[in-house]
Design a protein around this motif. Structure first.
Motif, short mmCIF file in Angstrom:
data_model
loop_
_atom_site.label_atom_id
_atom_site.label_comp_id
_atom_site.label_asym_id
_atom_site.label_seq_id
_atom_site.Cartn_x
_atom_site.Cartn_y
_atom_site.Cartn_z
N TYR A 100 0.83 -1.19 0.00
CA TYR A 100 0.00 0.00 0.00
C TYR A 100 0.87 1.25 0.00
O TYR A 100 0.68 2.17 -0.79
N GLU A 101 1.87 1.25 0.90
CA GLU A 101 2.76 2.41 0.98
C GLU A 101 3.49 2.65 -0.33
O GLU A 101 3.57 3.77 -0.83
N ALA A 102 4.04 1.56 -0.89
CA ALA A 102 4.83 1.70 -2.11
C ALA A 102 3.94 2.03 -3.30
O ALA A 102 4.24 2.91 -4.10
N GLY A 103 2.82 1.32 -3.41
CA GLY A 103 1.99 1.44 -4.60
C GLY A 103 1.10 2.65 -4.57
O GLY A 103 1.25 3.56 -5.39
N VAL A 104 0.18 2.70 -3.61
CA VAL A 104 -0.79 3.80 -3.58
C VAL A 104 -0.07 5.12 -3.32
O VAL A 104 -0.44 6.16 -3.87
N GLY A 105 1.00 5.07 -2.53
CA GLY A 105 1.76 6.29 -2.25
C GLY A 105 2.40 6.89 -3.49
O GLY A 105 2.70 8.08 -3.52
N SER A 106 2.64 6.07 -4.52
CA SER A 106 3.32 6.58 -5.71
C SER A 106 2.35 7.01 -6.81
O SER A 106 2.79 7.57 -7.80
N VAL A 107 1.05 6.72 -6.63
CA VAL A 107 0.12 6.93 -7.74
C VAL A 107 0.04 8.40 -8.16
O VAL A 107 0.11 8.72 -9.35
N GLY A 108 -0.04 9.31 -7.19
CA GLY A 108 -0.16 10.72 -7.51
C GLY A 108 1.01 11.22 -8.33
O GLY A 108 0.86 11.82 -9.40
N LEU A 109 2.20 10.92 -7.83
CA LEU A 109 3.43 11.32 -8.51
C LEU A 109 3.48 10.75 -9.92
O LEU A 109 3.74 11.46 -10.89
N LEU A 126 10.69 -6.67 0.01
CA LEU A 126 11.09 -7.15 -1.31
C LEU A 126 9.88 -7.63 -2.10
O LEU A 126 9.66 -7.23 -3.24
N TRP A 127 9.04 -8.45 -1.47
CA TRP A 127 7.84 -8.95 -2.14
C TRP A 127 6.89 -7.81 -2.49
O TRP A 127 6.33 -7.78 -3.59
N ALA A 128 6.71 -6.90 -1.53
CA ALA A 128 5.73 -5.83 -1.74
C ALA A 128 6.08 -5.00 -2.97
O ALA A 128 5.23 -4.76 -3.84
N VAL A 129 7.35 -4.58 -3.07
CA VAL A 129 7.74 -3.72 -4.19
C VAL A 129 7.73 -4.51 -5.49
O VAL A 129 7.31 -4.00 -6.54
N LEU A 156 7.87 -5.97 -13.20
CA LEU A 156 8.16 -7.00 -12.20
C LEU A 156 9.67 -7.08 -11.93
O LEU A 156 10.12 -7.06 -10.77
N ILE A 157 10.44 -7.14 -13.02
CA ILE A 157 11.90 -7.25 -12.87
C ILE A 157 12.46 -6.00 -12.20
O ILE A 157 13.27 -6.09 -11.27
N PHE A 158 11.99 -4.81 -12.68
CA PHE A 158 12.51 -3.57 -12.11
C PHE A 158 12.15 -3.46 -10.63
O PHE A 158 12.96 -3.00 -9.82
N GLY A 159 10.94 -3.86 -10.27
CA GLY A 159 10.52 -3.78 -8.88
C GLY A 159 11.42 -4.62 -7.99
O GLY A 159 11.89 -4.17 -6.94
N TRP A 160 11.69 -5.82 -8.45
CA TRP A 160 12.55 -6.71 -7.69
C TRP A 160 13.94 -6.11 -7.53
O TRP A 160 14.53 -6.09 -6.45
#
Lengths: 252, 220
Positions: B9-18, B108-111, B166-170
């Motif tokens: 949630y922090e990584a994903g939803v937090g980045s949506v606006g930007l 690691l999994w979350a991102v 997926l690769i970049f996130g990891w």
């Protein structure tokens, strides 16, 4: 609503800060030695990450562009797309983003650390204007270093594009060079370098502003460094679009 | 599961606006700048294809990775480095809780799971912005743009974009956790700054380099 007001207030404060910097940069005394020292540090720290980040872009443009251009039998024209895209857009924007990530965050962290340790106030007590001694040399250094790095990344980007088009993609070397030199004009280089000067100024300005307004401890310093990177990337993309529209309108 | 979802949630939803702001301008700009380039040899009609192929396959995934990588990676590295220098990690070890499993693995999994979704979202916003730029601003024909897009951009391309995510996130998560976890107590606050800076820069450079490798393998 309150957030919007806060945002407007911050934008106004940054603008006032910019005017301050302009006024100080125009008057004496100037700390040229300090500026040159920061420039040397920036070049040393940025040259490898910026080069590594921008060089693959040329290769990717060749890789994808070749596919598309082949469909119309235009693969000899690839180099003109590659040249204009690298010189005008991707090299300036990406080089500036990497300068923001590397140099902007370290300038903000340095100024922020000085601020939370009270060194900024100490300078003021010794009647050295901290804006003049700490912030302005950083802004000017960023403004001058970014275009220089842009020249380097232009060469790297076109070279990596050539590598994927000519030896690996099978485009004729003569045709590649001919379309490159025919389509890419000095104007493209100046446009790119001019953009880099604007972006570099934004990097230095934001790093200085967020650094010198740091309040609190170590965490605030980290936050100032992060915010510099994120906000500068936003500014770079927005300004890039505005400049592109303006240039299209003027027809350069 | 709890920490995983929280970090996602922090990584994903937090980045949506930007990400929305940036992709909007990148998409508009992709239209405007490729128009300026293609006009030189009269190929304006292929704007839809170029904006679609270049954007979905390359630009938006890389941009999502670099920008979200800068934000998420810096947060990860700063959080871990802070825990490291304030000896919270050692405290966990004393309580026989494996810090790798407890702190690093969920992040690691979350991102890794959040970034492909962000890439998919960036693709949608970016294509919409390119259309706006081409039709609304440059006055090109909307039907031509859409049919070009339809013909040359397939589901496969969207899939490739998300696979790249997926690769970049990891990669971003791995690099940030590595630099954060490596901070030493004696370095103090400066160690946190160094770790975040390295996380941002190394993450961006590695994503761009790896993007070339993936594209080369898939399209070369």
């Amino acid at each position: 609503m309150r957030k919007l007001l806060q945002l407007l207030e911050t934008i106004g404060a940054v603008f006032a800060f910019f005017l301050d910097v302009l006024q100080i940069a125009a008057t004496r005394p100037r700390y040229v030695g300090e500026m040159l020292r920061i420039m040397a540090v920036l070049v040393r720290r940025c040259i490898i990450p910026v080069g590594l980040a921008v060089a693959p872009i040329g290769a990717v443009i060749s890789l994808q562009g070749l596919d598309i251009f082949r469909m119309f039998g235009l693969d000899r024209m690839l180099s003109s797309l590659l040249g204009t895209a690298i010189f005008r857009e991707y090299s300036p924007a990406l080089a500036s983003v990497m300068v923001a990530a590397q140099a902007g965050s370290s300038i903000a962290a340095r100024v922020g650390t000085m601020k939370v340790r009270g060194q900024i106030d100490a300078l003021a007590v010794m009647s050295v204007d901290p804006m003049r001694y700490v912030v302005v040399p950083g802004v000017i250094a960023c403004m001058l270093v970014t275009p220089l790095l842009d020249v380097m990344t232009n060469v790297l980007g076109v070279f990596s594009g050539w590598l994927f088009a000519v030896p690996l993609g099978g485009v004729d070397h003569g045709a590649f060079m001919e379309h490159l030199t025919a389509q890419v004009t000095p104007a493209d280089l100046w446009v790119g370098m001019g953009k880099c000067m604007i972006f570099g100024t934004a990097v230095g300005l934001l790093a200085g502003y967020l650094g010198i307004n740091t309040k609190g401890g170590a965490e605030a310093v980290g936050k100032a460094a992060n915010d510099t990177v994120v906000y500068t990337i936003v500014i770079i993309l927005v300004v890039d679009y505005v400049v592109s529209m303006a240039l299209l309108g003027v027809g350069i | 599961m709890g920490p995983l979802l929280r970090h996602m949630y922090e990584a994903g939803v937090g980045s949506v606006g930007l990400l929305t702001i940036l992709t909007l301008f990148a998409g508009l700009n992709l239209s405007v700048q490729s128009y300026a380039t293609f006009e030189r040899f009269g190929g304006q009609d292929f704007l839809g294809m170029f904006a679609g192929v270049g954007g979905v396959r390359e630009l938006y995934p890389v941009m999502a990775a670099v920008v979200c990588g800068a934000r998420i990676g810096a947060n990860l590295a700063a959080a871990l480095a802070n825990m490291k220098i304030s000896e919270q990690v050692e405290a966990l070890e004393v309580m026989a809780i494996d810090p790798m499993r407890h702190l690093v693995a969920p992040r690691l999994w979350a991102v890794t799971l959040a970034l492909p979704i962000l890439c998919g979202y960036a693709n949608v916003v970016g294509i919409g912005a390119s259309y706006l730029g081409a039709v609304g601003q440059l006055g090109l024909d909307g039907g031509t743009f859409v049919s070009q897009l339809h013909e040359f951009v397939g589901l496969l391309d969207l899939g490739v974009g998300m696979f790249k995510g997926l690769i970049f996130g990891w990669l971003v998560a791995l690099i940030s956790c590595f630099h954060g976890y490596r901070a030493l107590k004696k370095e103090g606050a400066e160690g946190v700054g160094v770790a975040t800076n390295r996380a941002i820069v190394h993450g961006a450079v590695m994503c761009i380099l790896l993007n070339l490798v993936i594209s080369w393998v898939l399209y070369g």
